[in-house]
Design an enzyme around this catalytic site. Sequence first.
Site, PDB file in Angstrom:
ATOM      1  N   SER A   1       0.807  -1.220   0.000  1.00 20.19           N
ATOM      2  CA  SER A   1       0.000   0.000   0.000  1.00 20.19           C
ATOM      3  C   SER A   1       0.840   1.271   0.000  1.00 20.19           C
ATOM      4  O   SER A   1       0.349   2.338  -0.371  1.00 20.19           O
ATOM      5  CB  SER A   1      -0.954   0.021   1.196  1.00 20.19           C
ATOM      6  OG  SER A   1      -0.256   0.227   2.410  1.00 20.19           O
TER       7      SER A   1
ATOM      8  N   LYS B   1       0.651   5.091   6.722  1.00 23.43           N
ATOM      9  CA  LYS B   1       0.162   5.919   5.618  1.00 23.43           C
ATOM     10  C   LYS B   1       0.927   7.240   5.620  1.00 23.43           C
ATOM     11  O   LYS B   1       1.690   7.547   6.523  1.00 23.43           O
ATOM     12  CB  LYS B   1      -1.342   6.192   5.756  1.00 23.43           C
ATOM     13  CG  LYS B   1      -2.217   4.937   5.826  1.00 23.43           C
ATOM     14  CD  LYS B   1      -2.191   4.128   4.560  1.00 23.43           C
ATOM     15  CE  LYS B   1      -2.998   2.838   4.700  1.00 23.43           C
ATOM     16  NZ  LYS B   1      -2.813   1.921   3.542  1.00 23.43           N
TER      17      LYS B   1
END
Length: 282
Positions: free
Chosen positions: A43, A104
């Site tokens: 990701s 993230k």
Amino acid sequence: MTKAQSKDEGSWGKLVRDIAVILLLVLGIHSCVAKPFYIPSDSMMPVLRNGDRLIVSKYPYGWSYASASFHLAPRTEGRWFAALPARGDIVVLEHPETRIDYIKRVIGLPGDTIELRGGALIINGKPVKREIQPMLSIPIDPNLPGPDSGLGRFATRDAAGRPVLELPIVRETLPGGATFDTIDMGPGYVTDDFGPIKVPADHLFLMGDNRDGSADSRVPSSMKGLGGPVPFEAIAGRAEIISFSTDGTAKWYNPLSWFTALRSGRAGTNLRPERDGSANRE
């Protein structure tokens, strides 16, 4: 009780106390200073790869319940000695519902309005600078592509016949100057169009660098996403550096494989974003 028995009991008591002190010291460092972190997915490609091991610092943004190791602390509001992240920082956080660790990049700060149109990021009504880069070639190994990854569609072979991923790269520069590479797999993904949404006070909008393969603030929690902007107190720390990276070939019973599995050129990679001095600063 003999003197020998008393001495033995005293020695055992000292050993137990020493072990307890060591465990508390390790737990304190883990919770307040720094801890290791393992990347389990694609990701955050291309910057981070499945199999990377990181050092995450705990103090840059102050401390909250999420700073504690092993998710033992009860959820509370606010932070001690709080300092907001900068746009572009890579952060580790506890998922607000599941308490699973995520990693993230900070895209939106409190008060920002975030929007995506056709995969292009817009912050406060202004399109973020995007620059198409040459295709990035990365060797395929047992850890790459990672599990449930959509990057397998880019598998090919290089001039020497070795299996590689040829990835489409777009470099973004956020307000404030943070610049970094992202993967854009092309049109047709649900996350290509989003918002606009205003980031509430004491919240952050987070996204993965693999823009079409990240369960982040654009994705509902029912689909393993973050379900929108994330409370600031859910942030556990800032990713600082890659300590080492493995290709998935190591076997616990073969110490030699622990070394042969190391990916060259990954250790020591600084994870703080570059800053473009010519970018608009807010």
